[in-house]
Design an enzyme around this catalytic site. Sequence first.
Site, PDB file in Angstrom:
ATOM      1  CB  CYS A 184     -10.356  -4.011   2.979  1.00  0.00           C
ATOM      2  SG  CYS A 184     -11.267  -2.582   2.455  1.00  0.00           S
ATOM      3  CE  LYS A 224     -15.508 -17.500  -1.333  1.00  0.00           C
ATOM      4  NZ  LYS A 224     -16.838 -17.696  -1.907  1.00  0.00           N
TER       5      LYS A 224
HETATM    6  N1  GLU Z   1     -13.531   1.911   5.548  1.00  0.00           N
HETATM    7  C1  GLU Z   1     -12.435   1.675   4.645  1.00  0.00           C
HETATM    8  C2  GLU Z   1     -12.744   2.211   3.255  1.00  0.00           C
HETATM    9  O1  GLU Z   1     -13.827   2.447   2.891  1.00  0.00           O
HETATM   10  C3  GLU Z   1     -12.095   0.195   4.595  1.00  0.00           C
HETATM   11  C4  GLU Z   1     -13.227  -0.629   4.097  1.00  0.00           C
HETATM   12  C5  GLU Z   1     -13.222  -2.118   4.409  1.00  0.00           C
HETATM   13  O2  GLU Z   1     -12.486  -2.654   5.192  1.00  0.00           O
HETATM   14  O3  GLU Z   1     -14.086  -2.800   3.807  1.00  0.00           O
HETATM   15  O4  GLU Z   1     -11.861   2.419   2.496  1.00  0.00           O
END
Ligand code: GLU
Length: 614
Positions: free
Chosen positions: A2, A609
């Site tokens: 994210c 990435k």
């Molecule tokens: N755990 C959160 C989700 O699944 C954020 C994921 C992340 O940071 O990759 O939406």
Amino acid sequence: MCGIFGYSGSKNASQLILEGLKRLEYRGYDSWGIALQDQKSKIKDQKLIAEKHVGAIGDVNSDFRLSSVDSYVGIGHTRWATHGGISETNAHPHFSTDKSFCLAQNGIAENYQKLKKDLQKKGYKFKSETDTEVIVRLIEDKLASRVDSGVVRGFVGTPQNDKSNSLKEAVRSAFLELEGRNTVIVLTDDGQIIAARNGSPLVVGLGKREVFFSSDTLSFAPFVSDVIVVENGQMVTWNGKLDLLDIKSNKSLPANPEKINFKSSKVDKEGYDHFMLKEIHESPYVISQVINQDQSSLDDFVKVLKKAQRVYTLSMGTAGVAASQIAFYLRNYAQINAVGLIAAEALDYYEMFSNQDMIITPSQSGETADVLEVLEVAVKKNVKIASFVNMPGSTMTRVSDYKFMANAGPEICVMSTKVFTSQIAFGYLIAKMAQGKGEEGVRNLQSLALEMQKYLDSGSNHEQIKQLAKELSKKKDVFLLGKYQNFNIVKEGMIKMIEGSYIHAHGIPAGDLKHYAITLMEKGVPVIVVISEDIAKDDVLNAVNQVKARGATVIGVSPSPYPGFDYHIPVPDTGETSAIANIIPLQLLAYYMAVELGHNVDKPRNIAKSVTVK
Ligand code: GLU
């Protein structure tokens, strides 16, 4: 993984957030969302508006729904789903029940199930399947208990100061309850931004009367002059004034902005069809950047490297393969006791770490969660840490005793190509320096860069690989064989092929083939064999005969053709650096296969990435 982004200033927030998120897209592209403070909102007590969509933010034009809203503060998120499917409901930001604040997260709240159960018992309702919404409800619960205990009056109608202090405190205490690596950003209906970091990256950019929050510095680089790198355990709040504080002690901290200057970072395709192709073409350039490392820093580092009792080279994915190749070079040229590890598989080494050891970690982002976890242990055990990172201002660089920047320029394609090349070239260089033949190493890298340039400039090389890609794209499996300097190269070829074509590929040590994978050899099975003019050549040629005898189709990547090859991809013979030259045709093959199959070349499905979750 994210990407999170926030903006507050005098410009149109929606456009800046959209652009920022596009630059963070490499961190995940399952869905995106933007929330803004809408001062002119007609709905009473509802000043926050949001737009969320499934899919990649890169595909969005500037005329998305929220773009017409006059807003000067907002947050955004581009998601790589870890908890909860890819849907609009699970897309961030997530809202509090009364819509007075919303939140986006990068990371995993590892104890979310327990927290959720407790909150459900208290009557909180959940709309999404994410761990993120649990954080939102937890903050609400903290706020409610502050109201109940009389610390503050009811939230609605509370004077501004009490209200913002109260929310800040609720975010702080909720954040302290989260387990795992997390960074969150909160936007309130009165235009405040609160962000807290523990693990996943967070940087704040300061422009002229405007402030940016992001997962990386590159995303806001054109607009800012100074950056504050928020450290783990710190929180920043913005309500016209920026405050930095220590989450645990709740004490204010001095913010120390650092000057940045990478406004010139180029991020366009420069005429190439895809970033991947452009970046493969930048391989000679990244090698010259390796050669241009600061000599005295290299000398200081190599001195310590030579004395280390044990050297662990470690990373993940493509950089994990580069780490193994760096260990290979250190053993092969300098007889250094080096072992290449996948960081996530280093647990059993922790007890053995000592202050006589050294860790070398190559990384594109410098934020890989699995690596950072090992480094946290290493710091406690006084292991010396050296990093070779491409992204400025990263956590890995900050915890390293010896910091080297790849300076390879932004790598936009999610599949790493030029950065891998630069990482292994760096490994070769330090090994040659440790061998006492640094100058020879530099000369060899210089001629490698020239040979690579010639290879990449030849239209017939591309044409040949394109034709082969057409054939391989029809196959179910592809095998790759290599030995000695080329074993990690075929492993990386395997990774590129899997990422780009979604076809099953299997990279095998040529000598191990006969012990198991030979069962899979039959007529027409494609086997790519990478051979250099080195001590392993004859062994690999044996493997060629063994697969050929079972009817496999052999594609040889080597300076000259050998009996048994059905196809020959000629590569320059660059001696000690041959392995580095050999990765180029494999990267091109993966590229042309991805194109042939109509895949999203720069953004393969399901991966991201910068992997900041475990
Ligand atoms: N755990 C959160 C989700 O699944 C954020 C994921 C992340 O940071 O990759 O939406």
